[in-house]
Design a protein around this motif. Structure first.
Motif, mmCIF file in Angstrom:
data_model
loop_
_atom_site.group_PDB
_atom_site.id
_atom_site.type_symbol
_atom_site.label_atom_id
_atom_site.label_comp_id
_atom_site.label_asym_id
_atom_site.label_seq_id
_atom_site.Cartn_x
_atom_site.Cartn_y
_atom_site.Cartn_z
ATOM 1 N N ASP A 20 0.827 -1.210 0.000
ATOM 2 C CA ASP A 20 0.000 0.000 0.000
ATOM 3 C C ASP A 20 0.861 1.259 0.000
ATOM 4 O OD1 ASP A 20 -2.287 -1.566 0.082
ATOM 5 O OD2 ASP A 20 -2.432 -1.503 2.275
ATOM 6 N N PHE A 21 1.925 1.263 0.788
ATOM 7 C CA PHE A 21 2.801 2.425 0.813
ATOM 8 C C PHE A 21 3.514 2.611 -0.511
ATOM 9 C CE2 PHE A 21 1.888 2.715 5.239
ATOM 10 C CZ PHE A 21 2.251 3.992 5.626
ATOM 11 N N ARG A 22 3.920 1.534 -1.123
ATOM 12 C CA ARG A 22 4.553 1.653 -2.438
ATOM 13 C C ARG A 22 3.562 2.217 -3.455
ATOM 14 N NH1 ARG A 22 3.137 -0.241 -7.082
ATOM 15 N NH2 ARG A 22 2.647 -2.230 -6.106
ATOM 16 N N LYS A 23 2.319 1.751 -3.409
ATOM 17 C CA LYS A 23 1.298 2.260 -4.327
ATOM 18 C C LYS A 23 0.987 3.730 -4.062
ATOM 19 C CE LYS A 23 -0.977 -2.248 -4.764
ATOM 20 N NZ LYS A 23 -2.178 -3.050 -4.375
ATOM 21 N N ALA A 24 1.138 4.156 -2.806
ATOM 22 C CA ALA A 24 0.833 5.540 -2.440
ATOM 23 C C ALA A 24 1.954 6.507 -2.806
ATOM 24 C CB ALA A 24 0.540 5.624 -0.945
ATOM 25 N N GLY A 25 3.061 5.994 -3.329
ATOM 26 C CA GLY A 25 4.114 6.879 -3.796
ATOM 27 C C GLY A 25 5.374 6.891 -2.969
ATOM 28 N N TYR A 26 5.494 5.979 -2.015
ATOM 29 C CA TYR A 26 6.715 5.876 -1.218
ATOM 30 C C TYR A 26 7.663 4.860 -1.845
ATOM 31 C CZ TYR A 26 4.253 8.276 2.588
ATOM 32 O OH TYR A 26 3.572 9.195 3.344
ATOM 33 N N GLU A 27 8.950 5.082 -1.635
ATOM 34 C CA GLU A 27 9.922 4.012 -1.839
ATOM 35 C C GLU A 27 9.921 3.190 -0.560
ATOM 36 O OE1 GLU A 27 14.703 3.195 -2.406
ATOM 37 O OE2 GLU A 27 13.957 5.245 -2.400
#
Length: 358
Positions: A237-244
């Motif tokens: 979810d964090f990767r999808k939200a734009g985080y590395e």
């Protein structure tokens, strides 16, 4: 099934210690308005609180302070300290202290050993310093193990930014700043799942490092943190939200059956992480460092954890860069177990770059 730990499980502010003239800062006023029923106690400085500083107290006092006490101060000395591992620079702190109570925590347990959260309210000044510092670095022309393209700034050396973000917008402000800083990104490690961060506009310019260890040992030593299962569950979810999204295997603790427990965790990562998250994954591996004063304190409130943390038969003295007398695993054993875990990672999660292991 996830047993999600909520912010309200960790923080219920009853006392706010604050420096004089703190209400001149908008961030301080915002925080006061968020906790309108909290008792306000003026102190000379954020690090001059006789009721907290230098008093070990009982574990009951520590947990109460961690949950119920907040300190507001102004960050006066602003500097970025050079680093060579997970970041190029340690940014000036937007906070220090933590509401969690990991038994191995190496951060000095000031403020009564509980080390409750201190928020620095002059966030605009901190951001201005970081912007100017990044400009002075210029374009990063050579890739390195820290990052192939950007200068990386650590913003959570003495705190957990995921919890800080539930108190005020300091962390959001920094994420927004680095999202538009052309030559730099920020990073922090966390043991807490704060879904609010999924709504921030990270634009791949924030590297969040989820701290992981086998479930059984985490339940013993990761006191008041989000379960490892929760941390794993949100990485996609964090990767999808734009985080590395990266991982921090820290601290790695040696005990009977430790490597088999890591095998289970790495296999679980394989099952949970999607292909896109795997492709951008990197890890840092840090084996346990402990010290005798912390061991003695822990024996008063969490002796069960010390059965795996304090193991003199396999540990030796190590002096830190600041001259502190610590213990770590003996050299011959350390070389062996570092090799074993790195080899296991290469076998089971070959897509995951290992940034460093020690």
């Amino acid at each position: 099934m996830l047993h999600t730990k909520k912010v309200d499980d960790l923080i219920s502010i009853h006392k706010i210690y604050h420096e004089p003239r703190i209400w001149e800062y908008a961030r301080a006023v915002e925080i006061r308005n968020k906790y309108p029923d909290a008792e306000l106690i003026e102190v000379p400085a954020h690090n001059q609180i006789p009721e907290l500083f230098g008093f070990e107290g009982s574990v009951e006092d520590w947990i109460w302070n961690k949950r119920n006490v907040l300190i507001l101060g102004v960050k006066k000395a602003l500097s970025a300290r050079a680093n060579t591992r997970s970041s190029h620079w340690i940014a000036p702190s937007q906070s220090n202290g933590c509401t969690m109570s990991c038994s191995y925590c190496y951060v000095p347990r000031r403020k009564g050993y509980a080390n409750p959260i201190t928020i620095f309210v002059n966030i605009e000044k901190i951001m201005g310093y970081l912007s100017r510092h990044a400009v002075r670095q210029g374009v990063k022309t050579e890739p390195d193990l820290i990052d192939p393209e950007y200068w990386v700034y650590e913003i959570g050396e003495n705190s957990d930014c995921s919890v800080d973000a539930a108190i005020c917008d300091n962390v959001k402000n920094l994420i927004d700043l680095f999202a538009t800083t052309p030559n730099a990104k920020l990073t922090f490690a966390t043991k807490f799942v704060n879904h609010q961060l999924l709504n921030f506009d990270a634009r791949r310019k924030t590297r969040i490092r989820f701290s992981l260890m086998p479930h059984n040992i985490s339940r013993l030593v990761d006191v008041r943190t989000s379960p490892v299962s929760d941390r794993l569950a949100v990485m996609n979810d964090f990767r999808k939200a734009g985080y590395e999204v990266n991982v921090s295997f820290a601290p790695v603790i040696y005990y009977q059956g430790w490597l088999e427990d890591w095998r289970k965790l790495l296999n679980e990562m394989n099952d949970i992480l999607d292909q896109q998250t795997k492709q951008q994954l990197a890890a840092e591996i840090i084996f346990l460092t402990h010290n005798e004063p912390l061991h003695k304190v822990n024996m008063r409130w969490h002796p069960k954890a010390e059965e795996v943390l304090w193991t003199p038969a396999v540990q030796q003295v190590k002096y830190s860069e600041t001259g502190q007398r610590n213990v770590r695993y003996k050299n011959n054993l350390k070389r062996e177990i570092v090799f074993d875990l790195v080899s296991l990672c290469k076998e089971l999660i070959p897509y995951c770059k290992i940034r460093y292991a020690f």
